[in-house]
Design an enzyme around this catalytic site. Structure first.
Site, PDB file in Angstrom:
ATOM      1  N   ASN A  23       3.492  10.221   6.875  1.00  0.00           N
ATOM      2  CA  ASN A  23       4.063   9.127   6.068  1.00  0.00           C
ATOM      3  C   ASN A  23       4.522   9.696   4.731  1.00  0.00           C
ATOM      4  O   ASN A  23       3.773  10.420   4.065  1.00  0.00           O
ATOM      5  CB  ASN A  23       3.011   8.025   5.848  1.00  0.00           C
ATOM      6  CG  ASN A  23       3.582   6.831   5.102  1.00  0.00           C
ATOM      7  OD1 ASN A  23       3.920   6.918   3.931  1.00  0.00           O
ATOM      8  ND2 ASN A  23       3.678   5.704   5.802  1.00  0.00           N
ATOM      9  N   SER A  46       7.049   4.837   9.057  1.00  0.00           N
ATOM     10  CA  SER A  46       7.402   3.912   7.991  1.00  0.00           C
ATOM     11  C   SER A  46       6.462   2.727   8.137  1.00  0.00           C
ATOM     12  O   SER A  46       6.408   2.095   9.202  1.00  0.00           O
ATOM     13  CB  SER A  46       8.860   3.478   8.131  1.00  0.00           C
ATOM     14  OG  SER A  46       9.263   2.767   6.991  1.00  0.00           O
ATOM     15  N   GLU A  47       5.684   2.437   7.096  1.00  0.00           N
ATOM     16  CA  GLU A  47       4.541   1.544   7.289  1.00  0.00           C
ATOM     17  C   GLU A  47       4.935   0.082   7.541  1.00  0.00           C
ATOM     18  O   GLU A  47       4.081  -0.735   7.879  1.00  0.00           O
ATOM     19  CB  GLU A  47       3.560   1.650   6.113  1.00  0.00           C
ATOM     20  CG  GLU A  47       4.080   1.194   4.758  1.00  0.00           C
ATOM     21  CD  GLU A  47       4.621   2.349   3.929  1.00  0.00           C
ATOM     22  OE1 GLU A  47       5.055   3.360   4.509  1.00  0.00           O
ATOM     23  OE2 GLU A  47       4.619   2.215   2.683  1.00  0.00           O
ATOM     24  N   ASN A  48       6.223  -0.237   7.400  1.00  0.00           N
ATOM     25  CA  ASN A  48       6.641  -1.579   7.781  1.00  0.00           C
ATOM     26  C   ASN A  48       6.779  -1.735   9.294  1.00  0.00           C
ATOM     27  O   ASN A  48       7.143  -2.814   9.754  1.00  0.00           O
ATOM     28  CB  ASN A  48       7.954  -1.965   7.078  1.00  0.00           C
ATOM     29  CG  ASN A  48       9.047  -0.941   7.269  1.00  0.00           C
ATOM     30  OD1 ASN A  48       8.804   0.258   7.170  1.00  0.00           O
ATOM     31  ND2 ASN A  48      10.247  -1.395   7.554  1.00  0.00           N
ATOM     32  N   SER A  88       0.572  -1.141  12.478  1.00  0.00           N
ATOM     33  CA  SER A  88       0.988  -0.048  11.611  1.00  0.00           C
ATOM     34  C   SER A  88      -0.152   0.412  10.714  1.00  0.00           C
ATOM     35  O   SER A  88      -0.422   1.608  10.581  1.00  0.00           O
ATOM     36  CB  SER A  88       2.179  -0.499  10.762  1.00  0.00           C
ATOM     37  OG  SER A  88       2.635   0.561   9.948  1.00  0.00           O
TER      38      SER A  88
END
Lengths: 209, 241
Positions: A23, A46-48, A88
């Site tokens: 990340n 991508s943490e979304n 996530s």
């Protein structure tokens, strides 16, 4: 000469291990994919809600349903997978992400990290930063060694509100590379044209030999 | 009994009351329930507590509900893109409960799964830990976070069949499934309602059990940060990803 932003990103890219999931935070870390070493393949999270993040789209191919955690339009790659935010952060909290490369406002010799809030200034929120530093296996911070007033950002103790306590493993700055070890920081590398004396002078934290 | 309603206002009828808690899906402006937000504006319901990762932008998304002063409190992880939000917050007119992004997603998921609390390392040693129970497990310290049980969830999906089995598209999924699960009632807006049987049951992202009412687009789907790369052969080098 101290490293510039691209050289810092290139040094951070040396940290990437082949076959891992990584990340990247906003700022200098977004430059890291430009310098991934030959023979190393990593999958960007991508943490979304995405694994396998590609570059920006060509003009005219922007998709409002495809953005990164900085809300920028991006693209997918052949092995991309999408998932919801709970999944996530489940993979983040569960230690499945090998490394996060993040920007910082301050780092302390015990690995404390501050990168989300300056008291008295507009508070925007921590986003996913606290979850990331608490969950990923290894946290690498990339930042300038000093602020614009020349004061050290590598401190004995953070003065700003913390993002996480004792979470940083390695610090990459424009002056060099330092590891957080018991008792303080250890010099790993010094930028070309920078002396050890320069590095020590710019560091408030204890450096141990 | 059909789950399909003709408009956002019709779909929200009978579900709203002042002081209620609402979970909303979306990340930034991606995958937000824009029609149902308009429906809330039209309804005039007020003193809302809204759990949503972000608070929209000025004049779009949840920003519309801020402009009409219908929001009492936000539970969010990042609110940086909204000047009216900041004005109301700094004037003490709006409460804000900062919740780390993953903790917010898990609080929604937990509430939807009947779990009133869970322990996480996120936020230990920070302001997020203030007032929260700490507990050690196997030598590590964790803090207690509460599940979110919302009176209503408003979410957006790409397609759903007439019974609410839903499919999301790309990163527009984000908070929508956990937000939907956290609601005692969930109203979903989609770009297309398709006949039962036309979606592969193995490809359903959110089963219709979580969806009580359903409406169909059209959606504006505004882009918050339009970033592109040049078509030249040098693309990908020396630019920010």
């Amino acid at each position: 000469m101290p490293w510039d932003r691209n050289q810092m990103a290139a040094r951070a890219a040396q940290e990437l291990e082949n076959g891992t999931y990584v990340n990247l935070g906003i700022g200098i870390p977004t430059l890291v994919p430009n310098f991934i070493p030959e023979g190393v393949t990593v999958t960007l999270q991508s943490e979304n809600g995405m694994l396998g993040m590609g570059p920006f789209p060509y003009e005219g191919e922007e998709d409002p349903d495809l953005i990164n955690a900085g809300k920028q339009t991006i693209t997918e790659v052949p092995n991309t997978a999408y998932f919801d935010s709970a999944t996530s952060f489940g993979m983040i909290r569960g230690g499945k992400i090998a490394m996060a490369i993040l920007g910082a406002m301050e780092v302390a010799e015990n690995g404390d990290l501050a990168n989300w809030m300056i008291p008295g200034k507009l508070v925007k929120g921590m986003g996913g930063a606290m979850d990331l530093v608490a969950g990923v296996k290894r946290v690498v911070v990339v930042m300038d060694h000093t602020n614009k007033h020349g004061e050290s950002k590598v401190l004995k103790a953070c003065t700003l509100p913390l993002t996480g306590k004792g979470v940083v493993d390695r610090i990459i700055t424009n002056l060099g590379v330092l590891d957080v070890v018991p008792g303080g920081l250890k010099i790993v590398e010094i930028a070309d044209g920078v002396t050890e004396a320069d590095l020590r002078a710019a560091t408030e934290a204890a450096i141990i030999d | 009994m059909t789950k399909i309603y003709g408009s956002a206002s019709e779909a929200l009828e009978g579900l709203l009351f002042d002081g209620m808690t609402i979970s909303a899906g979306g990340f930034g402006l991606c995958g937000i329930p824009e029609l149902l937000i308009d429906g809330l504006v039209e309804s005039g319901v007020k003193d809302l507590t809204i759990a949503s990762n972000n608070a929209g932008v000025d004049g779009f998304g949840l920003g519309k509900l801020l402009n009409t002063r219908q929001v009492k409190k936000m539970i969010s992880s990042y609110v940086g893109e909204n000047a009216e939000f900041m004005r109301q917050y700094l004037a003490g007119e709006l409460e804000l409960e900062f919740t780390p992004q993953g903790t917010l997603a898990e609080r929604m998921r937990a509430g939807g799964a009947g779990i009133p609390g869970f322990y996480t390392k996120t936020g230990v040693g920070t302001v997020v830990a203030e007032g929260k129970e700490l507990k050690d497990f196997d030598g590590e310290t964790y803090l207690l976070e509460r599940g979110i049980f919302a009176d209503l969830a408003i979410v957006k999906a790409w397609k759903a069949d007439e019974t609410g089995n839903a499919i999301f598209r790309k990163t527009a999924r984000n908070f929508n499934p956990p937000a939907a699960q956290s609601g005692r009632v969930c109203v979903m807006e989609v770009e297309e309602i398709v006949p039962v049987g036309s979606l592969d049951p193995d490809h359903i992202h959110l089963p219709g059990i979580y969806v009580h009412r359903l409406i169909q687009g059209p959606h504006e789907k505004r882009i918050e940060q339009r970033t592109v790369r040049p078509r030249a052969a040098t693309a990908g080098k020396g630019e920010e990803l």
